[in-house]
Design a protein around this motif. Structure first.
Motif, PDB file in Angstrom:
ATOM      1  N   TRP A  61       0.837  -1.205   0.000  1.00 60.43           N
ATOM      2  CA  TRP A  61       0.000   0.000   0.000  1.00 60.43           C
ATOM      3  C   TRP A  61       0.874   1.258   0.000  1.00 60.43           C
ATOM      4  O   TRP A  61       0.588   2.219  -0.722  1.00 60.43           O
ATOM      5  CB  TRP A  61      -0.901   0.000   1.243  1.00 60.43           C
ATOM      6  CG  TRP A  61      -2.130  -0.838   1.104  1.00 60.43           C
ATOM      7  CD1 TRP A  61      -2.185  -2.179   0.881  1.00 60.43           C
ATOM      8  CD2 TRP A  61      -3.487  -0.402   1.195  1.00 60.43           C
ATOM      9  NE1 TRP A  61      -3.489  -2.607   0.829  1.00 60.43           N
ATOM     10  CE2 TRP A  61      -4.311  -1.538   1.022  1.00 60.43           C
ATOM     11  CE3 TRP A  61      -4.090   0.836   1.422  1.00 60.43           C
ATOM     12  CZ2 TRP A  61      -5.701  -1.464   1.055  1.00 60.43           C
ATOM     13  CZ3 TRP A  61      -5.474   0.908   1.465  1.00 60.43           C
ATOM     14  CH2 TRP A  61      -6.265  -0.235   1.274  1.00 60.43           C
ATOM     15  N   LEU A  64       2.348   1.908  -3.509  1.00 61.34           N
ATOM     16  CA  LEU A  64       1.385   2.375  -4.499  1.00 61.34           C
ATOM     17  C   LEU A  64       0.905   3.794  -4.191  1.00 61.34           C
ATOM     18  O   LEU A  64       0.642   4.574  -5.115  1.00 61.34           O
ATOM     19  CB  LEU A  64       0.212   1.404  -4.569  1.00 61.34           C
ATOM     20  CG  LEU A  64       0.590   0.056  -5.204  1.00 61.34           C
ATOM     21  CD1 LEU A  64      -0.528  -0.964  -5.028  1.00 61.34           C
ATOM     22  CD2 LEU A  64       0.899   0.224  -6.677  1.00 61.34           C
ATOM     23  N   LEU A 180      -4.868  -1.945  -5.397  1.00 59.75           N
ATOM     24  CA  LEU A 180      -4.437  -2.049  -6.793  1.00 59.75           C
ATOM     25  C   LEU A 180      -5.215  -1.090  -7.698  1.00 59.75           C
ATOM     26  O   LEU A 180      -4.611  -0.227  -8.339  1.00 59.75           O
ATOM     27  CB  LEU A 180      -4.549  -3.495  -7.271  1.00 59.75           C
ATOM     28  CG  LEU A 180      -3.616  -4.498  -6.583  1.00 59.75           C
ATOM     29  CD1 LEU A 180      -3.944  -5.917  -7.020  1.00 59.75           C
ATOM     30  CD2 LEU A 180      -2.166  -4.165  -6.915  1.00 59.75           C
ATOM     31  N   GLY A 183      -4.824   2.623  -6.201  1.00 59.88           N
ATOM     32  CA  GLY A 183      -3.520   3.214  -6.463  1.00 59.88           C
ATOM     33  C   GLY A 183      -3.336   3.572  -7.929  1.00 59.88           C
ATOM     34  O   GLY A 183      -2.752   4.610  -8.256  1.00 59.88           O
ATOM     35  N   ALA A 184      -3.844   2.711  -8.825  1.00 59.34           N
ATOM     36  CA  ALA A 184      -3.755   3.000 -10.255  1.00 59.34           C
ATOM     37  C   ALA A 184      -4.595   4.218 -10.621  1.00 59.34           C
ATOM     38  O   ALA A 184      -4.191   5.034 -11.461  1.00 59.34           O
ATOM     39  CB  ALA A 184      -4.201   1.784 -11.064  1.00 59.34           C
TER      40      ALA A 184
END
Length: 226
Positions: A61, A64, A180, A183-184
């Protein structure tokens, strides 16, 4: 040295606070869990079975969150030896091109991250090879659990929602894996934000860090003092 660009929009300020707060909390939790595990192991010959897994997730975490935050503060490193040969107008065009490429890259990462995480949350992945064209039915994997981390009692309310009423023994994977797509999405937002700054003329590029040059300058300064 990196340049810190302040966000003037409400969304930008919210994202700034979110990233900075999350990074501080994650660092604190990683330190706390590791410290407790060391004390338990060397002081009481025991330990937190789930400590290593929890620290690994916290570190993921942190990474990211840090990727998108580094875009914001222009702390990512880059090579600009060729770009430096051009005039300022050409550099701006190249910087805009780089920004568009980064936006497309972040969009692809976001699609891949969503498609990987969605089945663990009982949701549908996207259709389309490169960019989403809709949603496709995917196998429900919401019952998947992590290896060691037990589910907190205050999260039991998700069992009838996500696991058809059956009890989780460990933390469901969709919770730690949620970073995921999140963060993206943050990375995509930061690249869009940076590209807009370049288009408006308030920034010259995505990267302003020159750590190699700074290191050389420091060494030269030390040599002069000797």
């Amino acid at each position: 040295m990196s340049t810190h660009y302040e966000s003037h929009s409400i969304l930008g300020r919210v994202v700034n606070e979110l990233e900075e707060t999350a990074i501080a909390i994650l660092l604190g939790l990683m330190t706390l869990v590791t410290f407790i595990n060391v004390v338990l192991r060397y002081g009481f010959n025991t330990g937190l079975i789930w400590g290593l897994e929890a620290t690994s997730f916290l570190f993921a975490w942190l990474v990211l969150f840090g990727i998108s935050y580094a875009v914001k503060v222009t702390a990512h490193l880059g090579v600009d030896a060729v770009i430096a040969l051009f005039s300022d107008p050409v550099r701006r065009v190249l910087a805009l091109f780089a920004g568009v490429v980064c936006i497309l890259y972040a969009a692809l990462v976001l699609k891949g991250a969503w498609d990987y995480w969605a089945p663990f949350a009982g949701l549908d992945a996207t259709s389309g090879r490169w960019f989403p064209t809709g949603f496709a039915n995917s196998r429900d994997q919401a019952w998947y659990e992590v290896v060691d981390i037990p589910i907190p009692e205050w999260l039991r309310w998700i069992e009838p929602v996500m696991n058809e009423g059956e009890a989780y023994e460990k933390l469901p994977r969709f919770i730690p894996y949620a970073i995921l797509p999140f963060g993206a999405a943050l990375l995509l937002f930061r690249f869009v934000q940076a590209t807009i700054r370049i288009a408006r003329g308030s920034a010259t590029g995505l990267i302003v860090s020159h750590e190699a040059e700074d290191a050389i300058a420091d060494v030269q300064h030390m040599n002069r003092e000797d």
